[in-house]
Enzyme design. Sequence first.
Site, PDB file in Angstrom:
ATOM      1  N   GLU A 112       1.099  -1.592   0.266  1.00  0.00           N
ATOM      2  CA  GLU A 112      -0.041   0.369   0.104  1.00  0.00           C
ATOM      3  C   GLU A 112       1.235   1.556   0.184  1.00  0.00           C
ATOM      4  O   GLU A 112       1.556   1.078   0.498  1.00  0.00           O
ATOM      5  CB  GLU A 112      -1.209   0.741   0.985  1.00  0.00           C
ATOM      6  CG  GLU A 112      -1.741   1.134   1.573  1.00  0.00           C
ATOM      7  CD  GLU A 112      -2.589   1.198   2.897  1.00  0.00           C
ATOM      8  OE1 GLU A 112      -3.863   2.063   3.137  1.00  0.00           O
ATOM      9  OE2 GLU A 112      -2.638   0.033   2.722  1.00  0.00           O
ATOM     10  N   ASP A 114       0.272   5.203   0.814  1.00  0.00           N
ATOM     11  CA  ASP A 114      -0.866   6.345   1.039  1.00  0.00           C
ATOM     12  C   ASP A 114      -0.946   7.983   1.114  1.00  0.00           C
ATOM     13  O   ASP A 114       0.249   8.270   1.869  1.00  0.00           O
ATOM     14  CB  ASP A 114      -0.899   5.616   2.921  1.00  0.00           C
ATOM     15  CG  ASP A 114      -2.121   4.915   3.440  1.00  0.00           C
ATOM     16  OD1 ASP A 114      -2.925   4.789   2.250  1.00  0.00           O
ATOM     17  OD2 ASP A 114      -2.333   3.957   4.044  1.00  0.00           O
ATOM     18  N   GLU A 116      -3.030  10.706   2.671  1.00  0.00           N
ATOM     19  CA  GLU A 116      -4.493  10.486   3.708  1.00  0.00           C
ATOM     20  C   GLU A 116      -4.109  12.730   4.134  1.00  0.00           C
ATOM     21  O   GLU A 116      -3.421  13.146   4.607  1.00  0.00           O
ATOM     22  CB  GLU A 116      -4.242   9.904   5.214  1.00  0.00           C
ATOM     23  CG  GLU A 116      -4.528   8.392   4.810  1.00  0.00           C
ATOM     24  CD  GLU A 116      -5.435   7.500   6.257  1.00  0.00           C
ATOM     25  OE1 GLU A 116      -5.378   6.787   5.459  1.00  0.00           O
ATOM     26  OE2 GLU A 116      -4.310   7.827   6.787  1.00  0.00           O
ATOM     27  N   HIS A 129      -0.287  13.341   5.581  1.00  0.00           N
ATOM     28  CA  HIS A 129       0.006  11.769   6.137  1.00  0.00           C
ATOM     29  C   HIS A 129       0.183  11.086   5.099  1.00  0.00           C
ATOM     30  O   HIS A 129      -0.515  10.363   4.507  1.00  0.00           O
ATOM     31  CB  HIS A 129      -1.335  11.314   7.187  1.00  0.00           C
ATOM     32  CG  HIS A 129      -0.803  10.014   7.892  1.00  0.00           C
ATOM     33  ND1 HIS A 129       0.130  10.757   9.493  1.00  0.00           N
ATOM     34  CD2 HIS A 129      -1.168   8.933   8.047  1.00  0.00           C
ATOM     35  CE1 HIS A 129       0.163   8.996   9.231  1.00  0.00           C
ATOM     36  NE2 HIS A 129      -0.515   8.411   8.190  1.00  0.00           N
ATOM     37  N   THR A 130       0.965  10.363   4.977  1.00  0.00           N
ATOM     38  CA  THR A 130       1.972   9.730   4.426  1.00  0.00           C
ATOM     39  C   THR A 130       2.048   8.177   4.950  1.00  0.00           C
ATOM     40  O   THR A 130       2.842   8.479   5.426  1.00  0.00           O
ATOM     41  CB  THR A 130       3.278   9.853   3.123  1.00  0.00           C
ATOM     42  OG1 THR A 130       4.277  10.544   3.716  1.00  0.00           O
ATOM     43  CG2 THR A 130       2.683  11.556   2.478  1.00  0.00           C
ATOM     44  N   GLU A 141       4.952   6.082   8.358  1.00  0.00           N
ATOM     45  CA  GLU A 141       4.796   7.290   8.204  1.00  0.00           C
ATOM     46  C   GLU A 141       5.465   8.277   8.525  1.00  0.00           C
ATOM     47  O   GLU A 141       6.584   8.237   9.639  1.00  0.00           O
ATOM     48  CB  GLU A 141       3.641   7.495   9.898  1.00  0.00           C
ATOM     49  CG  GLU A 141       3.042   6.627   9.701  1.00  0.00           C
ATOM     50  CD  GLU A 141       3.169   5.595  10.871  1.00  0.00           C
ATOM     51  OE1 GLU A 141       4.101   5.231  11.026  1.00  0.00           O
ATOM     52  OE2 GLU A 141       1.922   4.589  11.026  1.00  0.00           O
ATOM     53  N   TRP A 206      -9.258  10.354  15.555  1.00  0.00           N
ATOM     54  CA  TRP A 206      -7.507  10.586  15.772  1.00  0.00           C
ATOM     55  C   TRP A 206      -6.960  11.701  14.739  1.00  0.00           C
ATOM     56  O   TRP A 206      -6.171  12.173  14.898  1.00  0.00           O
ATOM     57  CB  TRP A 206      -6.745   9.160  15.394  1.00  0.00           C
ATOM     58  CG  TRP A 206      -7.515   8.056  13.657  1.00  0.00           C
ATOM     59  CD1 TRP A 206      -8.396   8.217  13.636  1.00  0.00           C
ATOM     60  CD2 TRP A 206      -6.764   9.010  12.477  1.00  0.00           C
ATOM     61  NE1 TRP A 206      -8.164   7.760  12.239  1.00  0.00           N
ATOM     62  CE2 TRP A 206      -7.084   8.063  12.158  1.00  0.00           C
ATOM     63  CE3 TRP A 206      -5.204   9.934  12.245  1.00  0.00           C
ATOM     64  CZ2 TRP A 206      -6.825   8.524  10.897  1.00  0.00           C
ATOM     65  CZ3 TRP A 206      -5.680   9.967  11.399  1.00  0.00           C
ATOM     66  CH2 TRP A 206      -6.218   8.944  10.416  1.00  0.00           C
ATOM     67  N   GLY A 210      -5.040  14.951  16.674  1.00  0.00           N
ATOM     68  CA  GLY A 210      -5.471  13.706  17.994  1.00  0.00           C
ATOM     69  C   GLY A 210      -6.550  12.837  18.072  1.00  0.00           C
ATOM     70  O   GLY A 210      -6.298  12.450  19.094  1.00  0.00           O
ATOM     71  N   ARG A 281       9.021   5.927  20.099  1.00  0.00           N
ATOM     72  CA  ARG A 281       8.588   5.347  19.258  1.00  0.00           C
ATOM     73  C   ARG A 281       9.479   3.558  19.544  1.00  0.00           C
ATOM     74  O   ARG A 281       9.128   3.157  19.380  1.00  0.00           O
ATOM     75  CB  ARG A 281       7.998   5.458  17.725  1.00  0.00           C
ATOM     76  CG  ARG A 281       7.309   4.433  17.096  1.00  0.00           C
ATOM     77  CD  ARG A 281       6.723   4.306  15.976  1.00  0.00           C
ATOM     78  NE  ARG A 281       6.248   3.750  14.953  1.00  0.00           N
ATOM     79  CZ  ARG A 281       5.844   4.277  14.207  1.00  0.00           C
ATOM     80  NH1 ARG A 281       5.753   6.017  13.515  1.00  0.00           N
ATOM     81  NH2 ARG A 281       4.664   3.182  13.328  1.00  0.00           N
TER      82      ARG A 281
END
Length: 294
Positions: A112, A114, A116, A129-130, A141, A206, A210, A281
């Site tokens: 995929e 993306d 967005e 947002h990719t 992301e 979200w 957020g 993260r």
Amino acid sequence: MAPMPLASSSSKLGSLLILCLAFLAAVHRSAAGIFDEIELIWGANRTYFFMDGESEALALSLDQSQGSCFRSREKYLYVQIDVEIKLIEGDSAGTVCTIYTISEGPWEIHDEIDLEFLGNVTGEPYTLHTNIFANGVGGREQQFRLWFDPTADYHTYSIVWNPKRILILVDGKAIRDFKNNEDQGVPFPTWQSMRTFGSLWSAEDWATQGGRVKTDWKQAPFVTYYRNYNVTWCRPSPGVAWCGDEPKDSTRFDLDANTLSDLQWVRSNSMIYNYCDDSVRFNATTLPKECTLQ
């Protein structure tokens, strides 16, 4: 015919009928366009095709009950997808407009690419947002603030997918480059064909700050416009049968100086999140391998 915003429910059907009739009257004298290239798969009763000047265009809409979505009639393996999009004007908090490619095999090994567009309250910028999935692995992301108002006019968003890299472009300017590092153990889409999808849907839990800002449904229906959907198949070097056979040492898909400069400018001026830089993260042992190879 210029795009017309959807108004009250009572006038909606009349507006849709007028626009559909105008489209059908004009389509027979137009070249193949978005009407021939895509099909509606949900929310068809809240979408319409129309002529926007000389171009066939599609309006997707969203209200509290449902959004809308289309997909390409064809599947592609190594291709450039270009589409012009005009995003929701005004308060678009909680909405997500998309253009993306996705394979149709088992989800656990899906590919995929993306894009967005995350809505926001009036006066605040959209977030682009990719994300990229390969063999079911995503979590890659990157997010950007666009350097223009994407609601004031159409802008061109492109996905370039070849055996060496995936590029995402905005108005011809490269904003993201994901290299094929399969030989280093990093998954990359190389064998599953993909369709293009475009959608408008609600993600108020979200999408905006957020999830702190919810959708104002009194502003519905929300509308996004798509036009000039174009597909350019990947072209290999002379003498090579198809792009998948391009020799590994070929320079066919290398980036030129202008593209490299664009990427650097976007990273410095437009990027607001990069998964490779997320120390909360990831740590040194969990950082995705491609982050150490860029």
